[in-house]
Design an enzyme around this catalytic site. Structure first.
Site, PDB file in Angstrom:
ATOM      1  N   ARG A 231      42.302  38.734-134.262  1.00 11.75           N
ATOM      2  CA  ARG A 231      41.169  38.481-135.133  1.00 11.75           C
ATOM      3  C   ARG A 231      41.424  39.195-136.451  1.00 11.75           C
ATOM      4  NH1 ARG A 231      40.003  34.589-132.829  1.00 11.75           N
ATOM      5  NH2 ARG A 231      38.084  34.061-131.711  1.00 11.75           N
ATOM      6  N   GLU A 260      37.968  35.353-143.388  1.00 15.93           N
ATOM      7  CA  GLU A 260      38.311  33.928-143.457  1.00 15.93           C
ATOM      8  C   GLU A 260      37.064  33.046-143.531  1.00 15.93           C
ATOM      9  OE1 GLU A 260      39.384  32.422-139.078  1.00 15.93           O
ATOM     10  OE2 GLU A 260      40.699  34.052-139.725  1.00 15.93           O
ATOM     11  N   HIS A 278      44.708  29.683-139.386  1.00 16.50           N
ATOM     12  CA  HIS A 278      44.084  29.874-138.067  1.00 16.50           C
ATOM     13  C   HIS A 278      44.338  28.664-137.154  1.00 16.50           C
ATOM     14  CE1 HIS A 278      40.740  32.327-135.973  1.00 16.50           C
ATOM     15  NE2 HIS A 278      41.502  31.736-135.067  1.00 16.50           N
TER      16      HIS A 278
END
Length: 311
Positions: A231, A260, A278
Site C-alpha cells: 500500500r 494515489e 496499481h
C-alpha cells in the site's frame, strides 16, 4: 457496487441481489459514502472508498449490514468502527496472491534492467544500435532479496526470487515465521533493507503507516533497488524521493502511491524509477475471482451463514 466489475461478477451479484452499480473509477464522495451506509443493505466497496470512524459516528445506526470489500487490503475501512456499528467487513484474500507477486517480479526486472527507460529511448527514435556499454543495468540472478512482510504475497515473491532467479532470501516480519516455505532467514528490518533488492509486501494499516521511512532507506545500500507492491502509505514518499535524489539508493519500482492516483512529479521525472498504475491484480481471471469471492461473502451474509472471509 461502487465500481464496475467483470461481467461474470455482475451476473453473479444480479442473480441474488437488486444491484445498484456505480459506473465510475473515482472513490465514493462523502455524500455517496453516507448514502452507501444508509440506503443499502449491503455494499461492495473497494480501494479508496473511505469508510472511516468519523463516517460511522455521523451515520449512527446504518442500514448496511456488510461491507464486502473487493481486494485483500482494507485499510480504507475502519473495521473496528464498522463492527461497533454492527457492520461486518470481509475481503478477498488468496485470489490476489500470485498476480501481485508477478508484478513484484515485473518491477524488480524492469527497474534492474532499465526496461522503462530503454523503451522510452527506442520509442523516441533515439536508439542508434547495439553497443557493449549501452543501457547497462543490474544483474538480478543470484542477488539477495529482502522481503518486508512474509505473508501469502511475501512468500509467493520469495518463491519466485529463490527458485526462479537463485536469489538469497532474507525477510522481516512483525511476528515469527516458523516455516517460510523455502530457504530463507528472518532478520531485523534494517538487515532486510540492506539487501540488493527490497520488496515491501505488508498490509496497509495504522501499524504499518510509514514503516518504510528515512531511517529505513538509510539502511539500504547505494546499489539497492526498492520495490513496493503493498500500500502506498506504508512508504514515506517524501523520504523515498529524498533517498533517490541523493543517490542513497539506485532505483525504485512502484505499483502503489501514498496519495494515489496522485503521483509526485519528482518520481515521474526520474529515469531510475519504474511507475505502474496499481495493476497488481489486473488480470481478468484474477479480478473475476476477487469479485466472485466478494459476492460469496454477500450471499453468506444474506443467508445468515458464517462469512467465508471476515476480517
Amino acid at each position: 457496487m461502487t465500481r464496475r466489475l467483470p461481467d461474470r461478477v455482475l451476473a453473479a451479484a444480479g442473480a441474488r441481489f437488486d444491484v445498484t452499480l456505480r459506473d465510475e473509477t473515482k472513490p465514493l464522495t462523502q455524500r455517496e459514502l453516507r448514502a452507501a451506509l444508509t440506503e443499502f443493505d449491503a455494499v461492495l466497496p473497494t480501494l479508496g472508498d473511505r469508510f472511516d470512524a468519523a463516517l460511522f459516528a455521523e451515520v449512527g445506526k446504518p442500514r448496511c449490514g456488510i461491507l464486502a470489500n473487493f481486494g485483500v487490503g482494507y485499510n480504507h475501512i475502519d473495521a473496528v468502527a464498522a463492527k461497533a456499528a454492527g457492520v461486518a467487513v470481509t475481503n478477498t484474500p488468496g485470489a490476489v496472491t500470485d498476480a501481485t507477486a508477478d508484478v513484484a517480479l515485473t518491477l524488480i526486472l524492469m527497474t534492474a534492467r532499465r526496461a522503462g527507460e530503454a523503451e522510452r529511448i527506442l520509442r523516441a527514435g533515439k536508439w542508434e544500435g547495439w553497443g557493449p556499454v549501452q543501457m547497462l543495468g543490474t544483474h538480478v540472478t543470484g542477488k539477495r532479496v529482502g522481503i518486508v512482510g512474509m505473508g501469502r504475497i511475501g512468500k509467493a515473491i520469495a518463491r519466485r526470487c529463490h527458485y526462479g532467479f537463485g536469489m538469497d532470501v532474507v525477510f522481516a516480519n512483525r511476528s515469527t515465521v516458523d516455516d517460510p516455505g523455502l530457504p530463507a532467514r528472518q532478520v531485523p528490518l534494517a538487515e532486510a533493507m540492506a539487501a540488493d533488492f527490497v520488496v515491501v509486501a505488508v498490509p496497509g494499516s495504522p501499524a504499518t503507516h510509514h514503516l518504510i521511512n528515512a531511517a529505513a532507506f538509510a539502511a539500504m545500500k547505494s546499489e539497492g533497488i526498492f520495490v513496493n507492491i503493498s500500500r502506498g502509505d506504508v512508504v514515506d514518499e517524501a523520504a523515498l524521493i529524498a533517498a533517490l535524489r541523493a543517490g542513497q539508493i539506485k532505483g525504485a519500482g512502484l505499483d502503489v502511491y501514498e496519495f494515489e492516483p496522485k503521483v509526485p512529479t519528482e518520481l515521474v521525472a526520474m529515469e531510475n524509477v519504474t511507475l505502474l498504475p496499481h495493476i497488481g491484480t489486473a488480470a481478468l481471471e484474477v479480478r473475476e475471482a476477487m469479485g466472485l469471492m466478494a459476492v460469496d461473502n454477500l450471499v453468506a451474509h444474506l443467508e445468515g451463514r458464517p462469512l467465508p472471509n471476515a476480517v
